[in-house]
Write a protein that holds these residues in place. Structure first.
Motif, PDB file in Angstrom:
ATOM      1  N   ASN A   1      38.635  37.610  42.600  1.00  0.00           N
ATOM      2  CA  ASN A   1      37.427  37.154  43.292  1.00  0.00           C
ATOM      3  C   ASN A   1      36.232  37.534  42.426  1.00  0.00           C
ATOM      4  OD1 ASN A   1      35.159  36.827  44.909  1.00  0.00           O
ATOM      5  ND2 ASN A   1      36.154  37.564  46.762  1.00  0.00           N
ATOM      6  N   PRO A   2      35.530  36.562  41.838  1.00  0.00           N
ATOM      7  CA  PRO A   2      34.429  36.889  40.929  1.00  0.00           C
ATOM      8  C   PRO A   2      33.337  37.751  41.557  1.00  0.00           C
ATOM      9  CG  PRO A   2      35.005  34.577  40.754  1.00  0.00           C
ATOM     10  CD  PRO A   2      35.755  35.112  41.936  1.00  0.00           C
ATOM     11  N   GLY A   3      33.168  37.647  42.875  1.00  0.00           N
ATOM     12  CA  GLY A   3      32.127  38.434  43.518  1.00  0.00           C
ATOM     13  C   GLY A   3      32.441  39.908  43.621  1.00  0.00           C
ATOM     14  N   ASN A   4      33.727  40.257  43.500  1.00  0.00           N
ATOM     15  CA  ASN A   4      34.137  41.648  43.665  1.00  0.00           C
ATOM     16  C   ASN A   4      34.682  42.280  42.394  1.00  0.00           C
ATOM     17  OD1 ASN A   4      33.543  41.468  46.400  1.00  0.00           O
ATOM     18  ND2 ASN A   4      35.636  40.970  46.993  1.00  0.00           N
ATOM     19  N   TYR A   5      35.221  41.477  41.497  1.00  0.00           N
ATOM     20  CA  TYR A   5      35.915  42.011  40.326  1.00  0.00           C
ATOM     21  C   TYR A   5      34.905  42.383  39.243  1.00  0.00           C
ATOM     22  CZ  TYR A   5      39.604  42.406  36.792  1.00  0.00           C
ATOM     23  OH  TYR A   5      40.475  42.874  35.829  1.00  0.00           O
ATOM     24  N   ALA A   6      34.805  43.656  38.956  1.00  0.00           N
ATOM     25  CA  ALA A   6      33.949  44.134  37.858  1.00  0.00           C
ATOM     26  C   ALA A   6      32.492  43.722  38.005  1.00  0.00           C
ATOM     27  CB  ALA A   6      34.485  43.642  36.512  1.00  0.00           C
ATOM     28  N   ASP A   7      32.052  43.526  39.242  1.00  0.00           N
ATOM     29  CA  ASP A   7      30.661  43.158  39.473  1.00  0.00           C
ATOM     30  C   ASP A   7      30.182  43.897  40.721  1.00  0.00           C
ATOM     31  OD1 ASP A   7      28.278  41.894  38.859  1.00  0.00           O
ATOM     32  OD2 ASP A   7      29.197  39.919  38.661  1.00  0.00           O
ATOM     33  N   ARG A   8      28.877  44.003  40.871  1.00  0.00           N
ATOM     34  CA  ARG A   8      28.342  44.846  41.929  1.00  0.00           C
ATOM     35  C   ARG A   8      28.077  44.043  43.198  1.00  0.00           C
ATOM     36  NH1 ARG A   8      22.918  48.299  40.907  1.00  0.00           N
ATOM     37  NH2 ARG A   8      22.002  46.207  41.022  1.00  0.00           N
ATOM     38  N   LYS A   9      28.409  44.656  44.330  1.00  0.00           N
ATOM     39  CA  LYS A   9      28.168  44.015  45.628  1.00  0.00           C
ATOM     40  C   LYS A   9      27.645  45.072  46.585  1.00  0.00           C
ATOM     41  CE  LYS A   9      28.243  40.716  48.641  1.00  0.00           C
ATOM     42  NZ  LYS A   9      27.249  39.652  48.544  1.00  0.00           N
ATOM     43  N   LYS A  10      26.321  45.280  46.542  1.00  0.00           N
ATOM     44  CA  LYS A  10      25.707  46.278  47.418  1.00  0.00           C
ATOM     45  C   LYS A  10      24.563  45.686  48.242  1.00  0.00           C
ATOM     46  CE  LYS A  10      26.882  50.172  44.404  1.00  0.00           C
ATOM     47  NZ  LYS A  10      26.369  51.327  43.618  1.00  0.00           N
ATOM     48  N   PHE A  11      24.465  44.357  48.247  1.00  0.00           N
ATOM     49  CA  PHE A  11      23.417  43.664  48.990  1.00  0.00           C
ATOM     50  C   PHE A  11      22.027  44.161  48.580  1.00  0.00           C
ATOM     51  CE2 PHE A  11      27.224  43.719  51.619  1.00  0.00           C
ATOM     52  CZ  PHE A  11      27.434  42.368  51.809  1.00  0.00           C
ATOM     53  N   VAL A  12      21.858  44.315  47.263  1.00  0.00           N
ATOM     54  CA  VAL A  12      20.596  44.788  46.716  1.00  0.00           C
ATOM     55  C   VAL A  12      19.741  43.586  46.326  1.00  0.00           C
ATOM     56  CG1 VAL A  12      19.506  46.059  44.832  1.00  0.00           C
ATOM     57  CG2 VAL A  12      21.614  46.927  45.881  1.00  0.00           C
TER      58      VAL A  12
ATOM     59  N   LEU B   1      29.718  36.716  47.145  1.00  0.00           N
ATOM     60  CA  LEU B   1      29.091  36.553  45.840  1.00  0.00           C
ATOM     61  C   LEU B   1      28.446  37.869  45.418  1.00  0.00           C
ATOM     62  CD1 LEU B   1      27.405  33.064  46.329  1.00  0.00           C
ATOM     63  CD2 LEU B   1      29.604  33.574  45.267  1.00  0.00           C
ATOM     64  N   SER B   2      28.416  38.122  44.131  1.00  0.00           N
ATOM     65  CA  SER B   2      27.829  39.366  43.639  1.00  0.00           C
ATOM     66  C   SER B   2      26.322  39.368  43.865  1.00  0.00           C
ATOM     67  CB  SER B   2      28.123  39.536  42.148  1.00  0.00           C
ATOM     68  OG  SER B   2      27.396  38.573  41.395  1.00  0.00           O
TER      69      SER B   2
ATOM     70  N   GLY C   1      35.204  42.210  54.803  1.00  0.00           N
ATOM     71  CA  GLY C   1      34.196  42.735  55.700  1.00  0.00           C
ATOM     72  C   GLY C   1      32.855  42.079  55.559  1.00  0.00           C
ATOM     73  N   PRO C   2      31.782  42.847  55.226  1.00  0.00           N
ATOM     74  CA  PRO C   2      30.421  42.310  55.300  1.00  0.00           C
ATOM     75  C   PRO C   2      30.192  41.082  54.436  1.00  0.00           C
ATOM     76  CG  PRO C   2      30.483  44.397  54.108  1.00  0.00           C
ATOM     77  CD  PRO C   2      31.795  44.247  54.771  1.00  0.00           C
ATOM     78  N   GLY C   3      30.861  40.988  53.292  1.00  0.00           N
ATOM     79  CA  GLY C   3      30.670  39.802  52.467  1.00  0.00           C
ATOM     80  C   GLY C   3      31.293  38.576  53.076  1.00  0.00           C
ATOM     81  N   GLU C   4      32.568  38.685  53.454  1.00  0.00           N
ATOM     82  CA  GLU C   4      33.297  37.518  53.937  1.00  0.00           C
ATOM     83  C   GLU C   4      32.795  37.022  55.288  1.00  0.00           C
ATOM     84  OE1 GLU C   4      35.165  36.147  51.950  1.00  0.00           O
ATOM     85  OE2 GLU C   4      35.708  37.698  50.525  1.00  0.00           O
TER      86      GLU C   4
END
Length: 586
Positions: free
Chosen positions: A120-131, A174-175, A529-532
């Motif tokens: 999943n490009p949004g989760n793999y080696a990328d940041r997902k902190k809703f920043v 998405l990241s 969770g929050p992303g999906e």
């Protein structure tokens, strides 16, 4: 990335299978002219080898051709070897796919044992902190370079072993980097996948499959169309196969209708090389639905071909409802009115009485002669509609084309002031397999509604008038045209799930299903969770074994609630947010 200008298919009024390159996955092939591959995902704990093997064998016996297994940790990924070896010892050659989200090290381990990796490009080696932040071009390029460093080892390993990879974008995950530049949009979904594909191609790796999944069929359809158009603009060697799915579709008829609308609409346009129907049910129950959708493609492929190609009478990439003027009889149709539910006039009174006090009421009693029955290829008939007041128009019975294609032709060839009555069949009275017929109704009518075409719907494939009425409303809800009950986004179980999703979803649905217009997400773990949850109003998410976190939108507001108290806590939270009403008395 610039907006696309090319069409997504050669002609929206005829079936033309999109040509894609062949991607071998173990003993089978995805794309390259091969039949559509049906796949599913195990719900068992990946560390329980025996349970995984039994479930995989059951799936294969049911008709599943590709089995996906979650690998959230290195330990889980290592156990894929034991699952694979046990299946092979039992004479089962089904290809295995490892599902990876956050951990590159788990992907590296899994790639040693399986035939395909899903990242999943949004989760793999990328940041997902809703920043929320702005990226300069230099900062953005630097982030992509770091992503490449983290991703290339997996690409090289897949290349060495000759295994495939699905680059699977999900709308809700998405990241932050993609979200800040492109927004939570189909365009962002496409660019997220292309970043990873460019890295693969730079390394000379082409065993790629794309997916653009969303829980909202309208968004999902738009994202896949945009992906296909972009791939065409990039060049003929970007002809990678496509995996179709509506993620977190839910259970029961809701899940089947959403899947038929999203997956079916794209299959009818010739898009899709492998499909997975995601139901919050036992995984084997996904297979008959997928088989029925695959079989429906044969009807589209075998249908007569119109005389002329059609310019799409809708924007393929951005939903806009077709403009029409209001037509008034025993109901107001068109002119911005909600899409109306029509039933045969002889059933109207009985259905009206039976549905009193509910949201699912018949709104238009249809009788012969009420609408202009039009042959969309007859110039004389079409010319009669060029002048005069708005009239309710439909395609005549006996039309040889599938309703999806026929109504697109009609919408393109009559003045927009005339509202359109959609039919799910032009041959009422014909009987077939009940599941296939209901899926066909959802596909034909739902796809048109996602195109923005249609001011009223009339379903006649279903012989039971009450069931046809209910299906009409479920299609309208699934396509975002009407809301008559709570909308549920529920992920299918997998080895990451921290509670019984089927039982929990049923309890939440029983307690909150009457909350018209409220969208509730039920997610088994933090990965889903929050992303999906995408645009859900409230979320019920597994946080730890036996513990639940509750969300308002994408913000966690209550943590580690014991599972036995969590449904009551969800109800209290909905009340605090001012969206609770007591259920009607039975």
């Amino acid at each position: 990335m610039t907006p696309v200008s090319s069409p997504y298919v050669p002609d929206v009024s005829r079936y033309t299978k999109r040509e894609s390159r062949a991607v071998p996955v173990g003993p089978i092939q995805i794309g390259g002219g091969a039949p559509i591959v049906i796949q599913s995902m195990l719900t068992s704990d990946t560390m329980d080898t025996g349970a995984c093997v039994r479930e995989a064998l059951d799936l294969v016996e049911a008709g599943c051709e590709l089995v996906r297994i979650t690998a959230p940790t290195v330990k889980d990924a290592a156990n894929l070897r034991a699952i694979r070896d046990e299946l092979r010892s039992r004479g089962c050659p089904v290809p295995l796919v490892a599902d990876i989200h956050f951990k590159p090290e788990a992907a590296m381990e899994a790639a040693r044992w399986v035939d395909k990796i899903r990242i999943n490009p949004g989760n793999y080696a990328d940041r997902k902190k809703f920043v929320v932040r702005s990226y300069t071009d230099e900062e953005y390029a630097s982030a992509v370079a770091r992503l490449e460093d983290a991703f290339l080892p997996l690409v090289h390993l897949c290349q060495e072993r000759g295994i495939a990879m699905r680059i699977g974008t999900n709308h809700g995950s998405l990241s932050d980097r993609i979200l800040n530049r492109y927004g939570d949009t189909p365009l962002g979904m496409v660019e997220s996948a292309l970043e990873y594909a460019r890295i693969c191609r730079k390394a000379g790796f082409h065993r790629i499959v794309f997916s653009m999944k969303a829980s909202n069929p309208r968004i999902m359809i738009s994202a896949y169309r945009r992906l296909i158009a972009v791939l065409q603009e990039l060049g003929p060697d970007w002809n990678y196969p496509i995996h179709l799915g509506v993620t977190e579709a839910g259970d029961g008829e809701d899940g089947r209708v959403k899947s038929a609308v999203g997956i079916g609409a794209l299959l009818a346009d010739g898009i899709g090389d492998t499909i997975r129907v995601s139901l919050t049910e036992d995984s084997v129950r996904e297979i008959p639905v997928a088989e029925a959708l695959r079989a429906l493609v044969e009807e589209f492929a075998g249908a007569p071909r119109p005389k002329e190609a059609l310019v799409p009478p809708f924007d393929p990439f951005s939903f806009q409802r077709r403009h029409s003027h209001r037509w008034v009889r025993n109901a107001k149709v068109g002119g911005g009115e909600p899409v109306r539910v029509a039933v045969l006039e002889e059933n109207f009174a009985a259905l009206e009485s039976a549905s009193a006090g509910t949201e699912m009421v018949p709104e238009l009693g249809y009788r012969p002669g009420m609408a202009e029955e039009v042959d969309p290829e007859d110039p004389a008939t079409l010319a009669e509609l060029e002048t005069g007041a708005p009239r309710l128009v439909t395609v005549r019975d006996g039309c040889p084309y599938p309703p999806l294609y026929a109504f697109r032709m009609l919408a393109a060839r009559i003045p927009s002031r005339h509202p359109i009555l959609l039919k799910d069949t032009f041959f009422p009275g014909e009987k077939g397999d009940p599941l296939r017929e209901r899926l066909n109704s959802a596909l034909q009518v739902g796809a048109l509604l996602c195109d923005g075409i249609g001011d009223a719907v009339l379903l006649r494939r279903e012989a039971d008038p009450k069931k046809a009425l209910e299906l009409s409303y479920n299609i309208l809800q699934a396509t975002g045209n009407r809301s008559f009950k709570a909308d549920f986004v529920a992920c299918p179980s997998c080895g990451r799930t921290l509670f019984n999703l089927q039982e929990t979803t049923a309890r939440i649905r029983a307690a909150t299903g009457h909350l018209k217009g409220v969208k509730i997400a039920v997610m088994g773990c933090i990965v889903n969770g929050p992303g999906e949850m995408a645009d859900a109003d409230f979320g019920y998410v597994g946080g730890a074994p036996g513990k639940v976190n509750l969300y308002v939108g994408k913000k966690a507001v209550r943590f580690n609630i014991p599972q036995e108290q969590a449904v009551d806590s969800l109800i209290a939270l909905i009340a605090e947010e001012g969206k609770w009403i007591d259920p009607p008395r039975s």
